[in-house]
Write an enzyme that holds these catalytic residues in place. Structure first.
Site, mmCIF file in Angstrom:
data_model
loop_
_atom_site.group_PDB
_atom_site.id
_atom_site.type_symbol
_atom_site.label_atom_id
_atom_site.label_comp_id
_atom_site.label_asym_id
_atom_site.label_seq_id
_atom_site.Cartn_x
_atom_site.Cartn_y
_atom_site.Cartn_z
ATOM 1 N N ASP A 193 -32.782 23.624 42.369
ATOM 2 C CA ASP A 193 -33.423 23.853 43.670
ATOM 3 C C ASP A 193 -32.550 23.446 44.858
ATOM 4 O O ASP A 193 -33.059 23.266 45.946
ATOM 5 C CB ASP A 193 -34.749 23.056 43.686
ATOM 6 C CG ASP A 193 -35.628 23.419 44.872
ATOM 7 O OD1 ASP A 193 -35.538 24.559 45.341
ATOM 8 O OD2 ASP A 193 -36.385 22.551 45.338
ATOM 9 N N HIS A 244 -32.333 16.489 47.433
ATOM 10 C CA HIS A 244 -32.209 17.801 48.083
ATOM 11 C C HIS A 244 -33.318 18.201 49.051
ATOM 12 O O HIS A 244 -33.336 19.347 49.516
ATOM 13 C CB HIS A 244 -31.978 18.898 47.039
ATOM 14 C CG HIS A 244 -33.153 19.167 46.126
ATOM 15 N ND1 HIS A 244 -33.170 18.797 44.811
ATOM 16 C CD2 HIS A 244 -34.338 19.767 46.340
ATOM 17 C CE1 HIS A 244 -34.304 19.160 44.262
ATOM 18 N NE2 HIS A 244 -35.046 19.755 45.165
HETATM 19 ZN ZN LIG Z 1 -36.855 20.700 44.812
#
Ligand SMILES: [Zn+2]
Length: 1073
Positions: A385, A590
């Site tokens: 991701d 992130h």
């Molecule tokens: Zn994520």
């Protein structure tokens, strides 16, 4: 003619609708398959007694604290809240006699998240309340309720209710959290499942999915799936168990047809992506981990074939500390190969912003954790991701003992479709790793026929490798696979019409590809993500702290190594440093460092950073106090001990607060902040004495910098290198290289132009800067300037301007006597709404490429928009600098905490601030200080010293006042030295991770060429060798006496372009251990 013959193929849409209604929770639910799913249900007294205790404020008490409290009776309809509050429910369950011999489940739906605890305090399983595809509200109370002859069963459970949904508390996905959200206790029932009816339900879900493309497909199996499902609906008779058996037998014939030998193979892995913080704070993540993973371990008991992968050592560490019994259970599940700890890193980090050394620490901390607790390292680097992937990752991954890479995020690109699925990813230095991007384009797969077909249909390298990875299970906020998904998994193992599917460890997939794939295609360089380009800028303070911590920890480690060598009584603060790096790596998650989290996450990250900075400053001081024993109070100081942790000599003007002009020979006090300015020359990796009484002579050696006022109100700052003209409205209208007599600002152009852009992305507010924002730009007008400092060491001009509707900037443009670098220090009061502030520099430089610093090196990107791939890079990430060079000359734009750059033709911009309103409604509002600088240089970038100048700009020389008569710093000169290779940087010096007292030195080649560097050190070295980044031996190095005996010993190191080299020095005298 048979009057009851099926005409399915003549009316597929009607049949599909019939099927949907047969399974739906709509108005037919009292007569369709839904009505058969439960064989019993009771609610309320005497079977279920509910009592509640609300924790005070937003505290998250432990089980031990919670059970001691007073509970009050409640009923269905009770409201939990406000947002983030914790409530504990005690449920006393009396199993009814009519459920004898049956499996009994509790259905508990608090409309938010919850954890089921046993009466004894054992965390059992998570609950995801509410509605929608994440819903998971059943808990198995007993597999077999007692018979009437046995004593009745009473069970007490505790339910820890968290007042937040899986996606936090916003009123749309990325909406800022509402403070007063409430959640209704929607149900608390004891039920008995009719497992045959559920089984028929799952059969039909697969058939329905396979028939979904009809009539727009000629697939025989799609038609057969529809006809089979239709026949099963015909066979069903509500209330008749035999009819379900008959229907399932019809289904079984369909499922018995196997796929052909060349069928695509899907390797399926359960997972529950848990963002370590995002729409919820770290403290809620700690509970999400326990909820999600305990649920998954329960499924592992019930589905022995099931495999589930989780990443991020930080999450395992939280579980270990906060839920020790769950962690022990997890270790058992890991041993038997069902729970798969993977990923190799401390957090699933952002790969754009962290420094090279930060990436190294992510792997060092991660791999060491996995090895210590699970006995093995991860071979798979796992970032499903993350918003783009640095070109240095293949090298770092290999040096960290991993070899495979997984992501799917590039499927979100909003300009170009990434062309590969399974490929060799070749990094900056030529290292390559086997990479796979799941063709199903998700990490939250639901085990549907269409996702499995996508695994085949969207696979872009199927000619060479007929297999793919498939990640299923609810995620982002955790959750993971549901019982329904595991049931569907069992049905799709090998069915003609779908790819073959098996539960597998990701290693199994990659190893099989390695063994069987024909030549795989390759992709060279960064995996640039064509979306989320605003994440180089949003949440400015977090980025600034990250940069500051990276450099502070670098100084603490190097100075502590030197201190322990100089004084064996000094203890290297290994545990402290590990803890601080863990904190820095945590905030590199992130959604944290990119700026895409909610406001409370940044309160937490700021507190973490403040603590790391304070500890690091104290530790640096401790090391320095060993090195500079005779530091004194400022008024008595006759000199300064100046510390240079770069491996090269520096001559700079340093600002020394607390030192008065009358103290010795200080030549200039800065009028900006009344600090003394001192010229210092310090060899590399040295602590060097600067005699204040010799300042006058030292300043005479360099030509003083001066100010020239021009008639039109502009001001020229001039030193021996450049003359910079600042117009009356704060623009840089001329930058003349005096030695080359070269004007850098094109005639009629201006630089240092502040520009305000409209910044309204399509959806992802904090994440995205969109290409069209560049069509709506307003330069900041009406600035005024004042001369502040007039030399001889620093000359400066203050610029003031109003920005936008409600913001203002104050900027100091300064030039010192010692460098061609022109600095811009900015204080901004920022109160805009969806505006973006950039600064633009236009140069008389012609080049198709600009150079941007990345981790341990540089990347080049186009300055034009020829192709859609070039155009998509309209905003890119750089670390300390970007550079625009042509043959013979270039100019770099440096920064101290900014990352968003763009270069179009001969104009380079740096993005300074944004003002998104979601998911943090107050993102970046208020005061900011940051710096940028321009640094002109002769020669192209790779002939310049821009890399060194960018270090100087980010790390000022530190200093202590000393009494020179009582100080001897000679032993601290050139503690490490690097010769023969101006293209090699000594980046880090640290103690080895084990307690060996070995010293680890990390270096890298930064311009893209070969080198043979001589590294010498004053350490007492017995042996030297190169290692991987896990500090394990690779090759012996030959130790030589350095040319001058005072330089200790040396090793010769060979570099290829952009290579990272780690050297380990063992002490000569092991008895020191
Ligand atoms: Zn994520």
């Amino acid at each position: 003619m048979d009057r009851h013959m099926s005409y399915v193929q003549k009316h597929p849409k009607v049949t599909k609708d019939r099927l949907a209604h047969f399974m739906s929770d709509n108005l037919l639910k009292d007569a369709n398959l839904r009505a058969a799913l439960y064989d019993g249900r009771v609610s309320g007294s005497p079977h279920i007694k509910l009592e509640v205790w609300a924790a005070s404020g937003l505290e998250r008490p432990t089980f031990a604290e919670a059970v001691k409290q007073e509970y009050k009776p409640v009923d269905i309809g009770h409201m939990f809240g406000p947002s983030w509050a914790s409530h504990w429910v005690r449920a006393t369950l009396q199993i009814p006699e009519e459920f004898a011999g049956k499996e009994v489940r509790l259905i508990f739906n608090p409309s938010c998240e919850a954890m089921v605890w046993s009466e004894a305090g054992e965390p059992l399983q998570g609950i995801t309340g509410g509605e929608g595809r994440e819903l998971h509200v059943d808990y198995i109370v007993t597999k077999c309720a007692p018979q009437a002859s046995e004593p009745p069963l009473q069970v007490v459970l505790y339910l820890e209710v968290a007042s937040n949904g899986t996606f936090g508390n916003g009123d749309f996905v990325i909406g800022p959290p509402k403070p007063d959200r409430e959640f209704r206790l929607a149900s608390a029932d004891l039920v008995v499942y009719n497992h045959s009816a559920w089984a028929m339900f799952y059969d039909l879900q697969i058939l329905e999915g396979m028939a979904a493309p009809l009539p727009d497909t000629s697939s025989v199996r799609a038609w057969q799936a529809l006809a089979t499902a239709n026949a099963m609906v015909n066979a069903f008779e509500l209330g008749d168990p035999d009819s379900i058996a008959e229907a399932r037998a019809i289904g079984a014939q369909f499922f018995a047809a196997k796929g052909g030998e060349a069928n695509h193979q899907v390797y399926a892995i359960g997972n529950c992506h848990i963002d370590t913080a995002w729409l919820w704070p770290y403290d809620e993540t700690k509970r999400k981990i326990a909820r999600s993973w305990s649920t998954q371990m329960d499924y592992m008991d019930r589905y022995p074939e099931y495999k589930f992968a989780a990443s991020q050592a930080q999450q395992f560490e939280w579980l270990r500390v906060l839920y020790p019994s769950l962690f022990e259970r997890l270790k058992e599940k890991a041993k038997c190969g069902q729970f798969l700890p993977i990923g190799a890193t401390w957090s699933e980090f952002d790969a754009n912003l962290p420094s090279g050394e930060s990436l190294v620490r992510q792997f060092l901390l991660g791999q060491r954790f996995f090895e210590k607790h699970f006995g093995e390292r991860s071979k798979v680097f796992w970032l499903p991701d993350t918003f783009g992937y640095s070109s240095q990752l293949p090298q770092i991954v290999k040096l960290a003992g991993a070899k495979y890479f997984f992501t799917q995020k590039l499927s979100w690109n909003n300009v170009n479709k990434f062309p590969h699925t399974t490929f060799r990813w070749i990094g900056l230095d030529g290292s390559h790793i086997l990479t796979h991007m799941s063709p199903a384009e998700t990490y939250v797969g639901q085990v549907t026929a269409s996702e499995l077909v996508d695994s085949l249909k969207k696979h872009k390298d199927i000619a060479y490798s007929n297999e793919s990875l498939y990640l299923y299970g609810n995620g982002d906020g955790g959750g993971g696979p549901l019982e329904a998904m595991l049931e569907r998994m069992r049905r799709v193992e090998d069915v003609d019409g779908l790819p073959r599917v098996k539960n597998a460890h990701p290693n199994e997939f990659y190893e099989h590809v390695e063994k069987t794939a024909k030549e795989l295609v390759a992709w060279k360089g960064e995996l640039y993500f064509e979306l989320h380009r605003g994440t180089y800028t949003s949440q400015a303070l977090t980025k600034k702290y990250n940069r500051q911590c990276e450099f502070l920890l670098r100084d603490v480690e190097m100075l502590s190594v030197i201190a322990q060598t100089v004084d064996s009584r000094f203890a290297y603060p290994a545990d402290e440093l590990t803890r601080m790096w863990q904190q820095v790596c945590l905030n590199q998650f992130h959604d944290v460092i990119p700026g895409s989290s909610i406001e409370i996450v940044y309160k937490d990250s700021t507190a973490i950073y403040e603590e790391v900075v304070a500890s690091a400053v104290a530790l640096k001081q401790q090391a320095l106090s060993v090195l500079v024993a005779s530091s004194t109070d400022a008024p008595q100081a006759t000199g300064l001990a100046v510390v240079n942790t770069s491996s090269w000599a520096r001559t700079e003007v340093i600002a020394v607060p607390g030192l008065a002009q009358q103290a010795g020979g200080v030549q200039q006090m800065s009028k900006r902040n009344d600090v003394a300015l001192v010229l210092a020359t310090v060899p590399g990796c040295s602590v060097h004495a600067v005699d204040l009484s010799a300042q006058a002579a030292a300043v005479e050696q360099v030509a003083p910098v001066r100010v020239i006022r021009e008639e039109d109100g502009s001001v020229v700052l001039q030193n021996a290198f450049v003359a910079a003209r600042i117009s009356a409205d704060g623009r840089l209208t001329s930058l003349l290289d005096l030695q080359q007599q070269r004007e850098l600002v094109p005639s009629g152009a201006q630089s240092n132009v502040l520009e305000l852009y409209d910044d309204l992305p399509i959806y992802w507010d904090a994440w995205d800067i969109e290409i069209y924002s560049q069509e709506k730009v307003r330069p900041v007008e009406g600035a005024s300037i004042t001369v502040v400092d007039e030399g001889p060491l620093v000359a400066s001009v203050a610029v003031e301007a109003k920005v936008g509707k409600a913001s203002s900037i104050r900027q100091w443009i300064s030039l010192s006597a010692s460098s061609a670098r022109l600095d811009f220090d900015c204080d901004v009061d920022w109160h805009e709404n969806r505006k973006c502030l950039k600064v633009a520099f236009t140069w008389d430089i012609y080049s198709d490429q600009a150079t941007y610093e990345t981790q341990f090196g540089v990347v080049q990107r186009p300055t034009h928009r020829n192709t859609s791939w070039d155009m998509a890079k309209f905003e890119v990430c750089a670390h300390k600098f970007a550079d625009l060079s042509e043959y013979g000359y270039g100019v770099a734009l440096l920064n101290d905490c900014k990352y968003g750059y763009a270069t179009l033709a001969n104009t380079m911009t740096l993005t300074l601030l944004r003002s998104p309103k979601a998911p943090d409604a107050n993102c970046d509002m208020g005061q900011h200080s940051f710096r940028y600088a321009v640094y002109p240089h002769t020669g192209m970038f790779n002939e310049s010293d821009v890399v060194r100048e960018a270090y100087h700009f980010n790390v000022a020389l530190s200093h202590l006042p000393v009494d020179l008569g009582a100080t001897n710093l000679a032993a601290l000169s050139s503690f490490f030295a690097l010769d023969n290779a101006p293209n090699v940087v000594l980046d880090s010096v640290k103690a080895a991770e084990d307690d060996s007292r070995d010293v680890v030195v990390r270096l890298y080649e930064t311009y893209g060429g070969h080198a043979r560097a001589i590294l010498s050190t004053l350490l007492n070295v017995g042996a030297a060798y190169t290692t991987n980044i896990l500090e394990e031996k690779e090759a012996d190095l030959e130790l030589k006496q350095a040319v001058a005996p005072s330089q200790g010993q040396s090793v010769a190191l060979n570099f290829r372009p952009f290579q990272i080299v780690t050297v380990r020095f063992s002490a000569a005298n092991p008895s020191k251990n």
